[in-house]
Design a protein around this motif. Structure first.
Motif, short mmCIF file in Angstrom:
data_model
loop_
_atom_site.label_atom_id
_atom_site.label_comp_id
_atom_site.label_asym_id
_atom_site.label_seq_id
_atom_site.Cartn_x
_atom_site.Cartn_y
_atom_site.Cartn_z
N PHE A 197 23.05 48.20 -11.21
CA PHE A 197 23.52 49.48 -10.68
C PHE A 197 24.74 49.30 -9.78
O PHE A 197 25.68 50.07 -9.84
N GLU A 198 24.69 48.27 -8.94
CA GLU A 198 25.80 48.01 -8.03
C GLU A 198 26.05 46.52 -7.90
O GLU A 198 25.11 45.71 -7.89
N GLY A 204 36.48 40.83 -1.37
CA GLY A 204 37.47 40.78 -2.43
C GLY A 204 37.44 39.49 -3.22
O GLY A 204 36.50 38.72 -3.17
N VAL A 205 38.51 39.26 -3.93
CA VAL A 205 38.63 38.07 -4.77
C VAL A 205 40.11 37.84 -5.06
O VAL A 205 40.87 38.79 -5.24
N PHE A 229 31.57 47.18 -5.19
CA PHE A 229 31.97 47.19 -3.79
C PHE A 229 32.95 46.06 -3.50
O PHE A 229 32.62 44.89 -3.67
N GLN A 230 34.16 46.42 -3.07
CA GLN A 230 35.20 45.46 -2.69
C GLN A 230 35.50 44.45 -3.81
O GLN A 230 35.67 43.26 -3.56
N LEU A 238 35.05 51.62 -8.50
CA LEU A 238 35.18 51.01 -7.18
C LEU A 238 34.61 51.88 -6.07
O LEU A 238 34.70 53.10 -6.09
N ILE A 239 34.02 51.22 -5.09
CA ILE A 239 33.71 51.84 -3.82
C ILE A 239 34.24 50.91 -2.73
O ILE A 239 34.50 49.73 -2.98
#
Length: 301
Positions: A197-198, A204-205, A229-230, A238-239
């Motif tokens: 789901f998430e 980041g990356v 996320f991020q 994206l969130i």
């Protein structure tokens, strides 16, 4: 006749005006950033929980940035871990989804990864046969809670890697080798445990153009419907982070923004979002149930 002609002209003008107005509306909608289905389902979920169960749970003073000081895998030996209890408690608190920190800054992996030795497979827990990620996902399915996975690509104390995924000098691997390990571990996590789901990147990356692993292509291939996320700036669901872990989202807070810094997963001074922004990227507000060490953290969107 004059009246009929006048009425016809008025109707024609009205219809032309309506058509023009409709075209303007359609054009405006084409330019608006809109949520994906995954975004909508995530917003409807409202509350989730993240479970952090890492080496600091057993060694509270452990600092993974002191490279070479990581506790041995034998330290990980929980006697009463019960993922059913975790998820039942989260659901009772209103959580509709749950995220497991499968690998945090220490680099210790809660599943038997084939990428390196620092994981549950070399711990005494369940005689090295355990898989906490599998247990977690199965508990989520049992209680009707949507599962998610956190696996930081940006930090790894075991392999001497710090934000945003840069291998430090003197470590056991070089950047190219670390990139391969990231891809291998994310492939394991995004393949072996079903639909997620998430997905939390958290930090980041590094983009491929700057020498990082190509996680964006892997994400698109293996978990295209997960909320991210991020993560990679090119991800479609994206969130973003809201700038703190105290549950305090800036006000006002917009669900749109004009871009994401892939190496951080967020842009400085953009925690409020931007009205009329180019991409739909709402903020996720997280806060701990307790401070210090590792434990349960509740998220509210």
């Amino acid at each position: 006749m004059k009246n009929e002609t006048m009425i016809k002209h008025l109707l024609k003008a009205t219809m032309l005006g309506f058509a023009t107005f409709s075209s303007i509306i359609v054009a405006a909608q084409d330019k608006l950033a809109l949520p994906t289905l995954a975004h909508q389902e995530w917003s409807d979920a409202e509350i989730g929980a993240i479970f952090h169960f890492d080496m600091p749970t057993f060694k509270p003073n452990y600092n993974w940035r002191v490279y070479g000081s990581h506790p041995p895998a034998s330290v990980f030996n929980p006697s009463k871990v019960n993922t059913d209890q975790w998820i039942a408690a989260a659901k009772a608190g209103g959580a509709k989804y749950a995220v497991l920190v499968a690998k945090h800054g220490s680099g210790f992996s809660l599943w038997p990864t084939a990428a390196h030795a620092y994981s549950v497979k070399n711990s005494p827990w369940k005689s090295g046969k355990g898989d906490l990620v599998k247990d977690f996902v199965e508990s989520c399915k049992k209680y009707g809670v949507r599962p998610g996975i956190y696996a930081s690509a940006s930090t790894n104390g075991y392999l001497w890697v710090d934000n945003p995924g840069v291998v430090q000098k003197g470590g056991p691997v070089d950047q190219k080798t670390y990139n391969k390990i990231v891809i291998q571990q994310l492939t394991e996590l995004w393949t072996n445990y079903g639909k997620l789901f998430e997905i939390w990147f958290d930090g980041g990356v590094i983009p491929v153009s700057e020498g990082g692993p190509d996680v964006a292509a892997l994400l698109k291939k293996l978990q295209p419907d997960a909320v991210v996320f991020q993560g990679p700036a090119s991800a479609k669901n994206l969130i973003r982070w809201i700038g703190n872990e105290d549950g305090l989202a800036p006000y006002p807070n917009w669900s749109t923004t004009n871009g994401i810094d892939a190496t951080k997963g967020f842009k400085e001074n953009d925690f409020s979002g931007v009205p009329g922004g180019k991409i739909w990227c709402p903020g996720e507000t997280d806060f701990p149930l307790r401070t210090g060490g590792s434990g349960l953290m509740t998220l509210r969107t």
